[in-house]
Design a protein around this motif. Structure first.
Motif, PDB file in Angstrom:
ATOM      1  N   GLU A 343     -15.711 -25.721 -31.740  1.00  0.00           N
ATOM      2  CA  GLU A 343     -16.880 -26.587 -31.538  1.00  0.00           C
ATOM      3  C   GLU A 343     -17.352 -26.649 -33.237  1.00  0.00           C
ATOM      4  N   VAL A 344     -16.767 -25.331 -34.103  1.00  0.00           N
ATOM      5  CA  VAL A 344     -16.747 -25.343 -35.020  1.00  0.00           C
ATOM      6  C   VAL A 344     -16.919 -26.629 -36.783  1.00  0.00           C
ATOM      7  N   ASP A 345     -16.103 -27.302 -36.387  1.00  0.00           N
ATOM      8  CA  ASP A 345     -15.869 -28.838 -36.976  1.00  0.00           C
ATOM      9  C   ASP A 345     -16.527 -29.703 -36.708  1.00  0.00           C
ATOM     10  N   ASP A 346     -16.577 -30.190 -35.034  1.00  0.00           N
ATOM     11  CA  ASP A 346     -17.330 -31.171 -34.464  1.00  0.00           C
ATOM     12  C   ASP A 346     -19.229 -30.761 -35.066  1.00  0.00           C
ATOM     13  N   PHE A 347     -19.466 -29.638 -34.832  1.00  0.00           N
ATOM     14  CA  PHE A 347     -20.932 -28.968 -35.166  1.00  0.00           C
ATOM     15  C   PHE A 347     -20.975 -29.649 -36.423  1.00  0.00           C
ATOM     16  N   LEU A 348     -20.600 -29.269 -37.257  1.00  0.00           N
ATOM     17  CA  LEU A 348     -20.850 -29.349 -38.629  1.00  0.00           C
ATOM     18  C   LEU A 348     -20.774 -30.821 -39.092  1.00  0.00           C
ATOM     19  N   GLU A 349     -20.042 -31.550 -38.603  1.00  0.00           N
ATOM     20  CA  GLU A 349     -20.363 -32.949 -38.193  1.00  0.00           C
ATOM     21  C   GLU A 349     -21.767 -33.454 -38.164  1.00  0.00           C
ATOM     22  N   ILE A 350     -21.888 -32.880 -36.952  1.00  0.00           N
ATOM     23  CA  ILE A 350     -23.329 -33.329 -36.088  1.00  0.00           C
ATOM     24  C   ILE A 350     -24.727 -32.902 -36.936  1.00  0.00           C
ATOM     25  N   MET A 351     -24.530 -31.755 -37.776  1.00  0.00           N
ATOM     26  CA  MET A 351     -25.741 -30.748 -38.365  1.00  0.00           C
ATOM     27  C   MET A 351     -25.601 -31.539 -39.742  1.00  0.00           C
ATOM     28  N   GLU A 352     -24.247 -31.684 -40.377  1.00  0.00           N
ATOM     29  CA  GLU A 352     -24.229 -32.270 -41.447  1.00  0.00           C
ATOM     30  C   GLU A 352     -25.148 -30.900 -42.713  1.00  0.00           C
ATOM     31  N   MET A 353     -24.407 -30.925 -42.002  1.00  0.00           N
ATOM     32  CA  MET A 353     -25.465 -28.669 -43.071  1.00  0.00           C
ATOM     33  C   MET A 353     -24.329 -27.628 -42.473  1.00  0.00           C
ATOM     34  N   PRO A 354     -24.607 -25.983 -43.084  1.00  0.00           N
ATOM     35  CA  PRO A 354     -24.210 -25.329 -42.145  1.00  0.00           C
ATOM     36  C   PRO A 354     -25.091 -25.013 -41.182  1.00  0.00           C
ATOM     37  N   TYR A 355     -24.437 -23.762 -40.418  1.00  0.00           N
ATOM     38  CA  TYR A 355     -25.469 -23.308 -39.674  1.00  0.00           C
ATOM     39  C   TYR A 355     -25.537 -22.101 -38.865  1.00  0.00           C
ATOM     40  N   LYS A 356     -26.281 -21.375 -37.857  1.00  0.00           N
ATOM     41  CA  LYS A 356     -25.778 -20.046 -37.753  1.00  0.00           C
ATOM     42  C   LYS A 356     -25.771 -19.833 -36.384  1.00  0.00           C
ATOM     43  N   PHE A 357     -26.457 -20.829 -35.019  1.00  0.00           N
ATOM     44  CA  PHE A 357     -26.635 -20.479 -33.853  1.00  0.00           C
ATOM     45  C   PHE A 357     -24.599 -20.488 -33.446  1.00  0.00           C
ATOM     46  N   PHE A 358     -23.938 -19.927 -34.081  1.00  0.00           N
ATOM     47  CA  PHE A 358     -22.369 -19.855 -33.422  1.00  0.00           C
ATOM     48  C   PHE A 358     -22.314 -20.114 -32.030  1.00  0.00           C
ATOM     49  N   GLU A 359     -23.012 -18.890 -31.245  1.00  0.00           N
ATOM     50  CA  GLU A 359     -22.931 -18.861 -30.200  1.00  0.00           C
ATOM     51  C   GLU A 359     -23.189 -19.739 -28.627  1.00  0.00           C
ATOM     52  N   ASN A 360     -23.944 -20.390 -29.479  1.00  0.00           N
ATOM     53  CA  ASN A 360     -24.487 -21.329 -28.273  1.00  0.00           C
ATOM     54  C   ASN A 360     -24.373 -23.079 -28.654  1.00  0.00           C
ATOM     55  N   THR A 361     -23.340 -23.479 -29.415  1.00  0.00           N
ATOM     56  CA  THR A 361     -23.221 -24.228 -29.551  1.00  0.00           C
ATOM     57  C   THR A 361     -22.066 -25.466 -28.445  1.00  0.00           C
ATOM     58  N   PHE A 362     -20.786 -24.550 -28.215  1.00  0.00           N
ATOM     59  CA  PHE A 362     -20.329 -25.205 -27.344  1.00  0.00           C
ATOM     60  C   PHE A 362     -20.463 -25.735 -25.859  1.00  0.00           C
ATOM     61  N   TRP A 363     -21.858 -24.777 -25.257  1.00  0.00           N
ATOM     62  CA  TRP A 363     -22.676 -25.164 -24.295  1.00  0.00           C
ATOM     63  C   TRP A 363     -24.373 -26.042 -24.615  1.00  0.00           C
ATOM     64  N   LEU A 364     -24.856 -26.471 -25.559  1.00  0.00           N
ATOM     65  CA  LEU A 364     -25.335 -27.282 -26.352  1.00  0.00           C
ATOM     66  C   LEU A 364     -25.531 -28.793 -26.211  1.00  0.00           C
ATOM     67  N   LYS A 365     -23.431 -28.536 -26.734  1.00  0.00           N
ATOM     68  CA  LYS A 365     -22.428 -29.733 -26.523  1.00  0.00           C
ATOM     69  C   LYS A 365     -22.918 -29.961 -25.267  1.00  0.00           C
ATOM     70  N   GLY A 366     -21.938 -29.510 -24.526  1.00  0.00           N
ATOM     71  CA  GLY A 366     -21.671 -29.481 -23.774  1.00  0.00           C
ATOM     72  C   GLY A 366     -22.686 -30.607 -22.437  1.00  0.00           C
ATOM     73  N   ILE A 367     -24.068 -29.491 -22.527  1.00  0.00           N
ATOM     74  CA  ILE A 367     -24.621 -29.725 -21.699  1.00  0.00           C
ATOM     75  C   ILE A 367     -24.985 -31.250 -21.558  1.00  0.00           C
ATOM     76  N   ASN A 368     -25.148 -31.853 -23.081  1.00  0.00           N
ATOM     77  CA  ASN A 368     -25.743 -33.135 -23.127  1.00  0.00           C
ATOM     78  C   ASN A 368     -24.175 -34.191 -23.446  1.00  0.00           C
ATOM     79  N   GLU A 369     -23.089 -33.632 -23.334  1.00  0.00           N
ATOM     80  CA  GLU A 369     -22.149 -34.262 -22.317  1.00  0.00           C
ATOM     81  C   GLU A 369     -22.306 -34.909 -21.498  1.00  0.00           C
ATOM     82  N   HIS A 370     -22.305 -33.824 -20.283  1.00  0.00           N
ATOM     83  CA  HIS A 370     -22.444 -33.877 -19.259  1.00  0.00           C
ATOM     84  C   HIS A 370     -23.851 -34.543 -18.497  1.00  0.00           C
ATOM     85  N   ALA A 371     -24.799 -34.532 -19.518  1.00  0.00           N
ATOM     86  CA  ALA A 371     -26.445 -35.863 -19.068  1.00  0.00           C
ATOM     87  C   ALA A 371     -25.895 -36.797 -19.247  1.00  0.00           C
ATOM     88  N   GLN A 372     -25.515 -37.381 -20.719  1.00  0.00           N
ATOM     89  CA  GLN A 372     -25.115 -38.437 -20.666  1.00  0.00           C
ATOM     90  C   GLN A 372     -24.248 -39.371 -19.992  1.00  0.00           C
TER      91      GLN A 372
END
Length: 646
Positions: A343-372
């Motif tokens: 998810e790194v490349d896609d999350f960089l596109e979302i954030m528009e900047m480097p980020y530090k919360f590496f471990e939970n990016t995939f489920w943060l994004k995944g929960i939003n996709e499911h909830a939508q």
């Protein structure tokens, strides 16, 4: 909820159509319910709207008030509507349908630059004051919504996200080396201490708790809110404190379920999110709605390696809460085959900047996709609860006992230890010597403490050129010391703006992508002020750590969750397990970047090599706890960001 943008030419030059068109086209990647613009010769406002609240359906944004000669574009949900209606003397028949943007406009018309102080909620807005020939705007106290801007002597442009500003031909995309230095040097999740700057030199942001005024080619940023509570709340009994807690927290939750769509909530097996759903589900039942909960659980193939005081799969505790509270449709999502590395490349596109919360990016994004897919428009969470509703720790508890020991409050200490020993199945013969030893030690010496010694991996020349460590110290950021006075630490936490920004950036940009507004009742301003005003003993009394929430939630949460002090959920325990298939490519990429000259001008390649040697070549699951692993994943994210730009 909206992506907003605008241009103001103080130099009186006309605004070219292609500039405004390109700004608006940059938002086309996000879903929208309406897209609108408003302009005259020297001012342009735009809004890419997503309708979240009932009042926002059909809302005209930007909106121009001909009577008051004010125009507004806004990304806002205002929670204290009833209070504002009364203060502004709004007619009863207008109240139900009035959108939040019109309410903000009325507040500005009455109070001017003081208006943001009157607003509770999540917001970023800009108002064109035609009579004064100026722009005025603000960002909410914790920066839940982002707002970036570019300025030079004659032009000012703003946007909810960064990339649209680079469509303007006069805005250069140059990296801000001072920001980058802070990102690398800070060992915690904080990305930078300078809340006015961003990762780009010519793009600034309105910091949390700040307003902005643009007039006569000048830009003034002013802080309008500092959270400071100087008086301790004094009630007659523990029961009165508990009732007061439930009252203020219930109002915060109720304000945040206002939507024409479905309501969801993150739900773990702990106190914070559990408390949120325990108030939200009954509130939604009054509207004949069910609360949808979303919980991350490990992959089926995962074998729990964590110590026995951790809970990698919290679903048993979650189901206890779901069954106890009722009116909940619960989802348990394992995201099989997905890892944070993918998810790194896609999350960089979302954030528009480097980020530090590496471990939970995939489920943060995944929960939003499911909830939508389920029509969720508001997603609740309890992310800030650790510093508000569930403040407390064993250290705070022991500090409290130690203080009673030193002040010779023997009877009170005896009663508290009775309760503590009952809760933890131990005896006073064990606890009293421990407390006495702590008391004597604190009288003799104040021991200097350190954290886990996160590796210093910034290039030393880069650090020296940017004066990063001096800057961090000047901003009150301590790199390595653990707080000895927890009350002082928490008070400072709420005064320092850099603790807020990361959450606002992630939540704003995820919400725009998925059309879901993330809302946190534990971050409500009234809740925070209430919790800061509580006497310290309310957090430890009854032999309980996080005492006020455990006592207050009796009958609202199941005892298996409410009184659980021995087990702690750990989200992301299966992170390394998920990365096994890509482990070799990860190691190879890290080795390559340690030799990359572009990368090494920012980061010390030797430290990267040492960390790689320390972790070895095998994907050991316990690496999750290792600072070397955290440093390497940050380096990977940083490197990918730099490469994307080049």
């Amino acid at each position: 909820m909206s992506a907003i943008t605008g241009i103001f030419h103080a130099n009186r030059d006309p605004i070219p159509y292609d500039h405004t068109n390109n700004l608006m086209k940059s938002f086309s990647q996000y879903p929208s319910d309406n897209i609108n613009t408003w302009k005259n010769d020297t001012i342009f406002l735009g809004c890419h709207a997503q309708w979240i609240t009932p009042e926002s359906i059909g809302e005209q944004l930007p909106y121009y008030d001909y009577e008051r000669q004010l125009a507004i574009t806004a990304d806002a949900i205002i929670d204290n509507r009833d209070e504002l209606f009364t203060m502004l003397q709004v007619d009863q028949e207008q109240r139900k349908s009035m959108p939040d943007s019109h309410l903000i406009l009325l507040a500005y018309y009455k109070w001017g630059k003081e208006a943001p102080k009157k607003l509770l909620g999540d917001f970023a807005f800009m108002i064109w004051d035609e009579k004064e020939n100026k722009l005025f705007g603000a960002r909410d106290f914790s920066g839940a919504r982002t707002l970036y801007f570019y300025r030079n002597e004659g032009r000012f442009a703003f946007s909810t996200t960064i990339e649209p500003l680079f469509t303007l031909p006069y805005v250069d995309k140059k990296l801000n080396e001072e920001w980058l230095a802070e990102f690398i040097a800070i060992p915690t999740m904080v990305e930078a201490v300078d809340m006015f700057s961003t990762v780009y030199t010519y793009i600034q942001q309105i910091p949390p708790s700040h307003s902005i005024t643009v007039k006569d080619g000048k830009v003034l940023l002013s802080r309008y809110c500092t959270i400071e509570v100087n008086e301790t709340l004094k009630l007659k009994s523990n029961e009165e404190y508990e009732e007061a807690f439930r009252d203020v927290f219930q109002r915060a939750v109720k304000a945040r379920v206002r939507t024409h769509g479905e309501v969801g909530s993150h739900l773990s097996g702990g106190l914070d999110s559990g408390s949120v759903v325990s108030f939200a589900a009954p509130e939604l039942k009054k509207e004949n709605k069910r609360l949808h909960t979303f919980s991350y659980i490990p992959e089926d193939s995962f074998e729990d390696w964590t110590p026995n005081y951790y809970v990698a799969d919290e679903s048993p505790y979650i189901k206890e809460t779901v069954n106890h509270v009722g009116n909940i449709s619960d989802d348990y999502l394992s995201f099989d085959g997905v890892s944070p590395l993918s998810e790194v490349d896609d999350f960089l596109e979302i954030m528009e900047m480097p980020y530090k919360f590496f471990e939970n990016t995939f489920w943060l994004k995944g929960i939003n996709e499911h909830a939508q897919k389920k029509g969720i428009k508001v997603m609740l969470n309890g992310a800030r609860g650790n510093h508000s509703i569930s403040w407390g720790s064993m250290k705070l508890t022991y500090d409290f006992y130690t203080d009673m020991f030193k002040k010779l409050r023997w009877i009170s200490l005896y009663n508290e230890l009775d309760a503590y020993c009952a809760n933890y199945n131990t005896g006073k013969s064990v606890v009293i010597p421990f407390v006495a030893k702590r008391a004597m030690r604190s009288l003799v010496t104040k021991k200097k403490q350190h954290n886990d010694n996160f590796p210093v991996f910034i290039n030393s020349s880069f650090a020296e050129n940017t004066n990063v460590f001096e800057k961090l110290e000047a901003n009150g950021f301590s790199l390595y010391s653990n707080p000895t006075n927890l009350t002082k630490y928490r008070n400072n936490y709420y005064k320092q703006l850099f603790a807020w920004n990361k959450s606002g950036v992630a939540e704003t940009k995820l919400s725009l992508r998925y059309g879901i507004w993330n809302r946190d009742p534990t971050n409500d301003l009234n809740v925070i002020r209430f919790c800061l005003a509580l006497p310290n003993e309310q957090y430890v009394t009854g032999g309980l750590e996080r005492s006020i929430i455990r006592r207050s939630m009796k009958d609202y949460l199941p005892d298996e969750v409410r009184l659980n002090q021995k087990k702690r959920g750990i989200q992301g325990a299966d992170v390394v397990h998920r990365m096994k298939a890509d482990w070799n490519s990860l190691i190879n990429e890290l080795h390559a970047l340690s030799k990359d000259s572009n990368f090494n001008q920012f980061i010390n390649g030797k430290v990267i090599k040492e960390a790689l040697s320390n972790i070895g070549n095998e994907p050991k699951q316990e690496l999750l706890f290792e600072t070397d692993f955290k440093m390497l994943t940050r380096s990977l994210i940083f490197s990918r960001f730099i490469k994307q730009l080049s």
